[in-house]
Design an enzyme around this catalytic site. Sequence first.
Site, PDB file in Angstrom:
ATOM      1  N   ARG A  41     186.835  26.221   2.340  1.00 17.75           N
ATOM      2  CA  ARG A  41     186.326  25.762   1.046  1.00 17.75           C
ATOM      3  C   ARG A  41     184.964  26.399   0.788  1.00 17.75           C
ATOM      4  O   ARG A  41     183.966  26.028   1.406  1.00 17.75           O
ATOM      5  CB  ARG A  41     186.207  24.234   1.028  1.00 17.75           C
ATOM      6  CG  ARG A  41     185.795  23.689  -0.349  1.00 17.75           C
ATOM      7  CD  ARG A  41     185.847  22.185  -0.395  1.00 17.75           C
ATOM      8  NE  ARG A  41     184.730  21.563   0.307  1.00 17.75           N
ATOM      9  CZ  ARG A  41     184.596  20.244   0.463  1.00 17.75           C
ATOM     10  NH1 ARG A  41     185.530  19.429   0.007  1.00 17.75           N
ATOM     11  NH2 ARG A  41     183.551  19.753   1.107  1.00 17.75           N
ATOM     12  N   SER A 110     194.256  16.156  -3.374  1.00 18.25           N
ATOM     13  CA  SER A 110     193.233  15.118  -3.229  1.00 18.25           C
ATOM     14  C   SER A 110     193.583  13.912  -4.090  1.00 18.25           C
ATOM     15  O   SER A 110     193.946  14.065  -5.259  1.00 18.25           O
ATOM     16  CB  SER A 110     191.864  15.660  -3.650  1.00 18.25           C
ATOM     17  OG  SER A 110     191.432  16.679  -2.774  1.00 18.25           O
ATOM     18  N   LYS A 139     179.547  16.764  -0.902  1.00 19.43           N
ATOM     19  CA  LYS A 139     180.230  16.921  -2.175  1.00 19.43           C
ATOM     20  C   LYS A 139     179.702  15.878  -3.150  1.00 19.43           C
ATOM     21  O   LYS A 139     179.546  14.707  -2.804  1.00 19.43           O
ATOM     22  CB  LYS A 139     181.744  16.761  -1.992  1.00 19.43           C
ATOM     23  CG  LYS A 139     182.560  17.060  -3.239  1.00 19.43           C
ATOM     24  CD  LYS A 139     184.050  16.969  -2.927  1.00 19.43           C
ATOM     25  CE  LYS A 139     184.875  17.304  -4.148  1.00 19.43           C
ATOM     26  NZ  LYS A 139     186.340  17.194  -3.871  1.00 19.43           N
TER      27      LYS A 139
END
Length: 498
Positions: A41, A110, A139
């Site tokens: 990511r 997700s 995040k």
Amino acid sequence: MVTVDYSLYLVTDSSLVPHDLTFLGQIEKALEGGVTLVQLREKDLDTGPFIELAYKVKALTRQFNVPLIINDRIDVALAIDADGVHIGQDDMPLTQARQLFGNDKIIGVSCNTIEEAQIAVHQGADYLGIGAVWNTATKKLTKKTLGIQGVQDILAAIPPIPNVVIGGIKLDNGKELLENTTGVSGLSIVSGIMAAPDAKKACKELLSMIRNYVVNPMTVQNEIVEYAIKAIEHIKTKSPLVHHMTNNVVINDNANATLAVGASPIMSTNDEEVNDIAKINGSMVLNMGTLSPKMAETMSMAMKSNHDLGHPIVFDPVGAAATEYRRVHTKKFLESGTVTVLKGNTGEILYIAERGGKSRGVDSVGGNGGEENAALAVKETAQKYNCIVAMTGEIDYVSDGHRVFAIENGDNLLACITGSGCMVSSIVGCFTAVNRDNYLYATIAAILLVTIASEKATKRSDVQGPGTFRSALIDELYNVSNKPSILEEYAKIREVKL
């Protein structure tokens, strides 16, 4: 698609790496420590640099035989032929991602709510990323944190599916989460690994803790597949005699299937030779598809003769719920105490288990009532009649009364030909004849061989529909049984926890 161990799922973040360490070095140390899945990511990288980095990470994951997932960027995943992609609620829709990425790749989604999870499951996600569980600095959160109860609420509202929980997870709170939830497949960690001064040590500690609560599905599958490969070799070496009393519609197919895997069929319903055949028999397959009073009497004789000699008996209760005559004889055969393996379709087994079960003639109609209902049906029936119970359908379920396994192999064309279920019974007879140490695993191995052969058959260029598929299925039973290592590539087995 290979079976994936989701136990310790690393999500990368280059901004967290300690100044004296490197990004690739952290990933390598994490792999050495036991990470089972890696998601790359990197939100701020342009396409070219992202692809370049992804190739380097893929080279590392390949060394450790660990799948590589790309976050969000399907273009990058396609460019490097990654194992999968993970998408969020604001990314490309799952259905579109599947069209681009194909059915043989992993797609995770997700989810932060029950509704999001249910939609992802319905649309065919391979796994869910559930979170955020707790606040996290890695995040910016736009939705509420779930906490342990929120995770459990989501898992309770969806069918069993691989999943990882993410968001602020460390060693201590991860342990607390696993102790207080049911159905979590693994923990997804970012800073706990990427920012660790010793990523290898951190991963070892995390994985050791996780293993106390989460069973590695690869261990279970590999154990069964290893057994299946040896079981096939035993059939080839010993070529057991499998005595069939089966219905007139499928005699030829059952005999050819038996020969294809290396066993020897005899298709006799003559009551005058039942005892003599039993003396040289390996196993007995009884199929009541074309049941008559004379056939029922001969079947009872065969069951007693083979049981007295210690031979396994496979009973296929074709159309068990269709007529009163079949219902009476199904009960009679099962209560004789001689059945080793009861193998039926969904309608038949659910009827026997008193958990629904609908049929039209000898065909099963309707669903299985959900995985819990299906799993309980085979488990309770196995306990009641002290035998192995196998229920074939879109997903096959097998139990010995203690453990329940789901087999998710097989092609839809199996349901388009007469007698495919009867063929499974024949192959179960072949496996149990010479693999008497573990009738549960032998039955699973038999179903695995047939269902994987069906998948191989469908891919052949000469298969244009049910007719050509029938012939190709016999071919592939022969081919796969002569190269049983193919099972390692195709098998999709998991244990169902109740």
